[in-house]
Design a protein around this motif. Structure first.
Motif, PDB file in Angstrom:
ATOM      1  N   THR A  92       0.835  -1.192   0.000  1.00 23.43           N
ATOM      2  CA  THR A  92       0.000   0.000   0.000  1.00 23.43           C
ATOM      3  C   THR A  92       0.875   1.250   0.000  1.00 23.43           C
ATOM      4  OG1 THR A  92      -1.663   1.249   1.229  1.00 23.43           O
ATOM      5  CG2 THR A  92      -0.143  -0.105   2.507  1.00 23.43           C
ATOM      6  N   GLN A  93       0.434   2.259  -0.708  1.00 22.19           N
ATOM      7  CA  GLN A  93       1.156   3.526  -0.726  1.00 22.19           C
ATOM      8  C   GLN A  93       0.573   4.515   0.274  1.00 22.19           C
ATOM      9  OE1 GLN A  93       1.468   5.044  -4.725  1.00 22.19           O
ATOM     10  NE2 GLN A  93       1.908   3.034  -5.580  1.00 22.19           N
ATOM     11  N   HIS A  94      -0.535   4.144   0.908  1.00 21.46           N
ATOM     12  CA  HIS A  94      -1.154   5.008   1.898  1.00 21.46           C
ATOM     13  C   HIS A  94      -0.314   5.029   3.168  1.00 21.46           C
ATOM     14  CE1 HIS A  94      -4.424   4.850  -0.908  1.00 21.46           C
ATOM     15  NE2 HIS A  94      -4.617   3.564  -0.694  1.00 21.46           N
ATOM     16  N   LEU A  95      -0.309   6.164   3.855  1.00 26.99           N
ATOM     17  CA  LEU A  95       0.608   6.353   4.982  1.00 26.99           C
ATOM     18  C   LEU A  95      -0.099   6.915   6.209  1.00 26.99           C
ATOM     19  CD1 LEU A  95       3.459   8.074   2.943  1.00 26.99           C
ATOM     20  CD2 LEU A  95       3.506   5.732   3.805  1.00 26.99           C
ATOM     21  N   VAL A  96       0.498   6.618   7.356  1.00 28.56           N
ATOM     22  CA  VAL A  96       0.087   7.218   8.624  1.00 28.56           C
ATOM     23  C   VAL A  96       1.237   8.076   9.127  1.00 28.56           C
ATOM     24  CG1 VAL A  96      -0.723   6.813  10.973  1.00 28.56           C
ATOM     25  CG2 VAL A  96      -1.332   5.204   9.154  1.00 28.56           C
ATOM     26  N   PHE A  97       0.974   9.362   9.367  1.00 28.15           N
ATOM     27  CA  PHE A  97       1.970  10.271   9.939  1.00 28.15           C
ATOM     28  C   PHE A  97       1.624  10.472  11.412  1.00 28.15           C
ATOM     29  CE2 PHE A  97       3.435  12.808   5.928  1.00 28.15           C
ATOM     30  CZ  PHE A  97       3.936  11.635   5.399  1.00 28.15           C
ATOM     31  N   LEU A  98       2.528  10.057  12.282  1.00 26.38           N
ATOM     32  CA  LEU A  98       2.310  10.160  13.720  1.00 26.38           C
ATOM     33  C   LEU A  98       3.196  11.254  14.292  1.00 26.38           C
ATOM     34  CD1 LEU A  98       2.407   6.333  14.554  1.00 26.38           C
ATOM     35  CD2 LEU A  98       0.380   7.738  14.162  1.00 26.38           C
ATOM     36  N   GLY A  99       2.587  12.242  14.937  1.00 23.53           N
ATOM     37  CA  GLY A  99       3.393  13.302  15.517  1.00 23.53           C
ATOM     38  C   GLY A  99       2.544  14.425  16.070  1.00 23.53           C
ATOM     39  N   ASN A 100       3.158  15.223  16.927  1.00 19.17           N
ATOM     40  CA  ASN A 100       2.477  16.378  17.500  1.00 19.17           C
ATOM     41  C   ASN A 100       2.384  17.503  16.473  1.00 19.17           C
ATOM     42  OD1 ASN A 100       2.154  15.130  19.994  1.00 19.17           O
ATOM     43  ND2 ASN A 100       4.169  15.788  20.711  1.00 19.17           N
ATOM     44  N   PRO A 101       1.601  18.534  16.752  1.00 20.19           N
ATOM     45  CA  PRO A 101       1.476  19.649  15.792  1.00 20.19           C
ATOM     46  C   PRO A 101       2.826  20.314  15.519  1.00 20.19           C
ATOM     47  CG  PRO A 101      -0.237  19.767  17.480  1.00 20.19           C
ATOM     48  CD  PRO A 101       0.727  18.699  17.924  1.00 20.19           C
ATOM     49  N   GLY A 102       2.975  20.821  14.297  1.00 22.49           N
ATOM     50  CA  GLY A 102       4.159  21.599  13.950  1.00 22.49           C
ATOM     51  C   GLY A 102       5.427  20.811  13.740  1.00 22.49           C
TER      52      GLY A 102
END
Length: 339
Positions: A92-102
């Motif tokens: 899959t090319q779909h992604l999850v970005f995990l992180g706080n704002p900014g």
């Protein structure tokens, strides 16, 4: 004019008017009209090497850069295998970005969209940003229409859903977010070669979101973690803002800036680069108040360009921060640098 069976005369509708009315009705329901002029004006794809160089130039994010380079390398090798008649590995090319704002999630998503286009995986490579409000309607049946509209805009590009965890309901109460998720999953499957979806948000809440629907985990199998910026990274980011606007640090200002970032509370609400941007704007306000106490017309070029430690500390206090006493950065011989 024509007569009906009762002999009354009436106007025969123009077929073109009927078609136009139908088109207006469809646009009102779907909420989208293709911008063919925008398609014609689209610039050529940027070289992949230029995009990777821009990624490398971003402050910090070393682990993110490594993961993006690994993803790009994998996709290029798979494309080359296909050209050579070898089977592709289903991924899959779909992604999850995990992180706080900014922490640079939107910036990296925009670069990735262009990289996908540069590699020939997406035709347009545009980034469409949306959150819950852009997908979920207030009434029954409206959510599917809003979600379809957004997906149509993102076809041949990347759909970036910020704070995606807000789509998942937290209890058994009726919530139209589930409808948005189901619509999204179906269109991701129907358009798997024309649409890349990136969902982003706080790590803890995003894991709960992915567990809320079995279809989400299977389609979002690759995660990229965006750590908070270090003090050194934030100083570099602030310095970039200053340089871009022709400001420079006065004596002791960089030490004061370092103490502000080192003393900032690092929880989920910490804004990272957004905090650096807001601090920069507050420092400019403080500088203006300081310079405005004298004759503004006689200010020199140098005076207009300098940010003093007092400007930075006043800006921090305007944001509710009480900085630590400035501590000059020591060499590694004396111990570890401050974070």
């Amino acid at each position: 004019m024509a007569r009906d069976r009762n002999g009354y005369r009436h106007r025969v509708p123009n077929p073109l008017d009927t078609l136009k009315a139908l088109g207006d009705q469809l646009r009102a329901q779907i909420g989208e009209e293709l911008d063919f002029e925008a398609l014609r004006r689209q610039e050529p794809a940027r070289p992949l090497e230029d995009l990777l160089a821009e990624l490398d130039a971003l402050p910090g994010l070393e682990s993110v850069k490594e993961q993006v380079r690994a993803l790009v390398a994998f996709l290029r090798v798979q494309a080359r295998r296909k050209e050579s008649g070898l089977p592709e590995v289903a991924t899959t090319q779909h992604l999850v970005f995990l992180g706080n704002p900014g922490t640079g999630k939107t910036t990296v998503a925009r670069l990735l969209a262009q990289m996908y286009r540069s590699m020939g995986l997406l035709k347009r490579g545009q980034l469409v940003e949306v959150d819950r409000a852009g997908l979920v309607g207030q009434y029954v049946g409206m959510t599917a229409i809003k979600t379809e509209r957004v997906i149509r805009k993102a076809i041949d590009g990347v759909l970036f859903i910020d704070e995606a965890y807000a789509l998942a309901r937290e209890s058994d109460r009726l919530d139209f977010g589930d409808e948005a998720i189901e619509t999204l999953l179906k269109r991701m499957e129907d358009n798997r070669h024309r649409l890349v979806v990136i969902v982003a948000g706080y790590p803890r809440l995003m894991h709960r979101f992915l567990d809320s629907n079995p279809g989400l985990r299977s389609r979002f199998s690759r995660e990229i973690d965006f750590p908070d910026y270090s003090t050194a990274d934030l100083v570099e980011i602030f310095s970039q803002f200053a340089t871009e606007s022709s400001y420079r640090f006065g004596e002791g200002a960089e030490d004061a800036l370092r103490s502000i970032f080192a003393g900032a509370e690092r929880d989920e609400s910490f804004g990272n680069a957004r905090f650096a941007r807001t601090l920069f704007e507050q420092a400019l306000n403080a500088q203006a108040l300081r310079l405005g106490q004298g004759d503004v017309d006689t200010l020199t070029h140098a005076e207009l360009a300098v940010l003093t430690p007092q400007d930075l500390l006043a800006g921090a206090r305007a944001l509710g921060e009480e900085p630590l006493p400035p501590q000059p950065e020591r060499s590694s011989w004396f111990g570890r640098k401050p974070r």
